[in-house]
Scaffold this motif. Structure first.
Motif, PDB file in Angstrom:
ATOM      1  N   LEU A 259       0.847  -1.192   0.000  1.00  0.00           N
ATOM      2  CA  LEU A 259       0.000   0.000   0.000  1.00  0.00           C
ATOM      3  C   LEU A 259       0.884   1.244   0.000  1.00  0.00           C
ATOM      4  O   LEU A 259       1.714   1.431   0.902  1.00  0.00           O
ATOM      5  CB  LEU A 259      -0.917   0.014   1.224  1.00  0.00           C
ATOM      6  N   THR A 260       0.701   2.075  -0.993  1.00  0.00           N
ATOM      7  CA  THR A 260       1.475   3.309  -1.148  1.00  0.00           C
ATOM      8  C   THR A 260       0.514   4.480  -1.264  1.00  0.00           C
ATOM      9  O   THR A 260      -0.485   4.404  -1.996  1.00  0.00           O
ATOM     10  CB  THR A 260       2.353   3.259  -2.414  1.00  0.00           C
ATOM     11  N   GLU A 261       0.807   5.534  -0.540  1.00  0.00           N
ATOM     12  CA  GLU A 261       0.024   6.767  -0.676  1.00  0.00           C
ATOM     13  C   GLU A 261       0.811   7.750  -1.524  1.00  0.00           C
ATOM     14  O   GLU A 261       1.938   8.119  -1.193  1.00  0.00           O
ATOM     15  CB  GLU A 261      -0.279   7.390   0.690  1.00  0.00           C
ATOM     16  N   LEU A 262       0.213   8.171  -2.615  1.00  0.00           N
ATOM     17  CA  LEU A 262       0.808   9.187  -3.472  1.00  0.00           C
ATOM     18  C   LEU A 262       0.331  10.552  -2.980  1.00  0.00           C
ATOM     19  O   LEU A 262      -0.875  10.815  -2.915  1.00  0.00           O
ATOM     20  CB  LEU A 262       0.386   8.958  -4.925  1.00  0.00           C
ATOM     21  N   GLN A 263       1.276  11.408  -2.619  1.00  0.00           N
ATOM     22  CA  GLN A 263       0.961  12.742  -2.098  1.00  0.00           C
ATOM     23  C   GLN A 263       1.585  13.783  -3.028  1.00  0.00           C
ATOM     24  O   GLN A 263       2.796  13.793  -3.227  1.00  0.00           O
ATOM     25  CB  GLN A 263       1.520  12.923  -0.690  1.00  0.00           C
ATOM     26  N   ILE A 264       0.748  14.653  -3.594  1.00  0.00           N
ATOM     27  CA  ILE A 264       1.252  15.664  -4.522  1.00  0.00           C
ATOM     28  C   ILE A 264       0.879  17.048  -3.982  1.00  0.00           C
ATOM     29  O   ILE A 264      -0.306  17.407  -3.939  1.00  0.00           O
ATOM     30  CB  ILE A 264       0.664  15.475  -5.925  1.00  0.00           C
ATOM     31  N   PRO A 265       1.857  17.836  -3.536  1.00  0.00           N
ATOM     32  CA  PRO A 265       1.569  19.192  -3.025  1.00  0.00           C
ATOM     33  C   PRO A 265       0.948  20.066  -4.112  1.00  0.00           C
ATOM     34  O   PRO A 265       1.437  20.101  -5.251  1.00  0.00           O
ATOM     35  CB  PRO A 265       2.954  19.703  -2.606  1.00  0.00           C
ATOM     36  N   ILE A 266      -0.117  20.764  -3.750  1.00  0.00           N
ATOM     37  CA  ILE A 266      -0.864  21.547  -4.728  1.00  0.00           C
ATOM     38  C   ILE A 266      -1.299  22.880  -4.136  1.00  0.00           C
ATOM     39  O   ILE A 266      -1.258  23.108  -2.931  1.00  0.00           O
ATOM     40  CB  ILE A 266      -2.126  20.793  -5.204  1.00  0.00           C
ATOM     41  N   THR A 267      -1.728  23.755  -5.043  1.00  0.00           N
ATOM     42  CA  THR A 267      -2.425  24.973  -4.650  1.00  0.00           C
ATOM     43  C   THR A 267      -3.527  25.214  -5.656  1.00  0.00           C
ATOM     44  O   THR A 267      -3.461  24.691  -6.787  1.00  0.00           O
ATOM     45  CB  THR A 267      -1.468  26.183  -4.597  1.00  0.00           C
TER      46      THR A 267
END
Length: 272
Positions: A259-267
Motif C-alpha cells: 500500500l502506497t500513498e501518493l501525495q502531490i503538493p498543490i495549490t
C-alpha cells in the motif's frame, strides 16, 4: 397600531420570532398594554423589520444585525459576510468540480479504483538523503540500510508514530534507470548532519492524496489519475510528488498487498 398577531400576518413573521426580537432588544413593540400585556406595533416598524429580514436572508447574524440597527456602520459587517460567501462559493464550486470528475470517471473502469482527497500534510522533522539509484528494485536494499545507519549513529532517535517515510523524485521526468531521488523519514528530533544525511524541518503543505495498492511497477496508474484530477479540478502542482510507503516488502507477503500513498503538493490555480 397593530396587535402582535396582525403584525405577524402583515410582516409574514411568526409571533414567536417577534417576541424573541423584543426580548433581545432588536425590535421592541411600540407599546405594551400594562393591563393586558398586549403588544402593539406600528407600520413604521414594518420598515425596520423588513430591513432585519433582508439582513437575515443574506446570513447576517442576530448580534451583527443589532449593531447595524443601533447605528453601527454596516460596511465592515457586510464586507465580512461577502468574504464568507465568496469562500463558501469557492468551496462549493470545488466540491462540484470533484463530483463531476467522479461522475465522468464512471465510464473509465481503470480509474474507478482510485479516489482523490485533499489533505494537510503536517510540519515534520525528517532526516533525508539525496541519491541516485540504479532502478526501483534497489529501494529494497538501500532504504533499510540507510535507516540502520542513522539509528546506529543516533540510537536515541525515534521515528514518528505513525511512521512516515517517503521518496520525492528530483528528475522532473519519468526515468527507469539512474533515478535521482530524495528519501525522507520523519523523526522526533533534529540531529547534526553526517555523511550527506541532512536533518531538516519540512513545512506543512496542502496535497492531493491517492491510495494505491499493488506493485510499484504499476504506480504510474495512480500518477496518471492524480495529475488528471489536479488538472480537471483547477489545481497546480507546487512541489515534487511524494510516495509514502505504508505497507511493503517489510510486512506483506506479496506485491499485490503493498500500500502506497501518493501525495502531490498543490495549490488552487488562479482564475484567469
Amino acid at each position: 397600531m397593530y396587535r402582535i398577531g396582525d403584525f405577524s400576518k402583515l410582516s409574514k413573521t411568526t409571533v414567536k420570532t417577534l417576541r424573541y426580537y423584543g426580548e433581545i432588544g432588536l425590535l421592541q413593540p411600540e407599546e405594551v398594554d400594562e393591563l393586558t400585556g398586549y403588544r402593539f406595533y406600528t407600520s413604521k416598524q414594518l420598515f425596520t423589520l423588513h430591513r432585519i429580514q433582508a439582513l437575515r436572508q443574506i446570513g447576517i447574524s442576530i448580534d451583527e444585525i443589532k449593531k447595524i440597527v443601533s447605528g453601527h456602520n454596516p460596511n465592515d459587517i457586510l464586507e465580512k459576510r461577502k468574504s464568507e460567501m465568496i469562500a463558501l462559493l469557492s468551496e462549493t464550486n470545488d466540491q462540484l468540480s470533484r463530483l463531476e470528475f467522479i461522475l465522468q470517471g464512471k465510464q473509465e473502469e481503470e480509474f474507478m479504483k482510485f479516489v482523490a482527497i485533499i489533505k494537510e500534510l503536517p510540519e515534520c522533522i525528517v532526516y533525508s538523503l539525496k541519491m541516485t539509484v540504479p532502478d526501483y528494485n534497489s529501494y529494497f536494499n538501500l532504504i533499510p540500510a540507510l535507516g540502520e545507519k542513522v539509528l546506529k549513529k543516533y540510537p536515541d532517535l525515534k521515528c514518528t508514530i505513525p511512521e512516515y517515510c517517503f521518496i520525492s523524485y528530483l528528475d522532473g521526468e519519468y526515468k527507469e534507470k539512474d533515478i535521482n531521488i530524495e528519501f525522507c523519514e520523519a523523526v522526533d528530533q533534529l540531529k547534526p548532519d553526517f555523511d550527506g544525511i541532512v536533518f531538516k524541518k519540512i513545512d506543512s503543505v496542502t496535497a492531493v492524496s491517492i491510495m494505491y495498492k499493488g506493485p510499484y511497477s504499476q504506480l504510474f496508474q495512480a500518477y496518471s489519475f492524480a495529475f488528471n484530477w489536479i488538472e480537471q479540478n483547477g489545481y497546480t502542482v507546487v512541489d515534487s510528488p511524494r510516495e509514502n510507503y505504508i505497507d511493503g516488502i517489510w510486512n506483506k507477503d506479496t506485491p499485490s498487498e503493498w500500500l502506497t500513498e501518493l501525495q502531490i503538493p498543490i495549490t488552487k490555480s488562479l482564475e484567469k
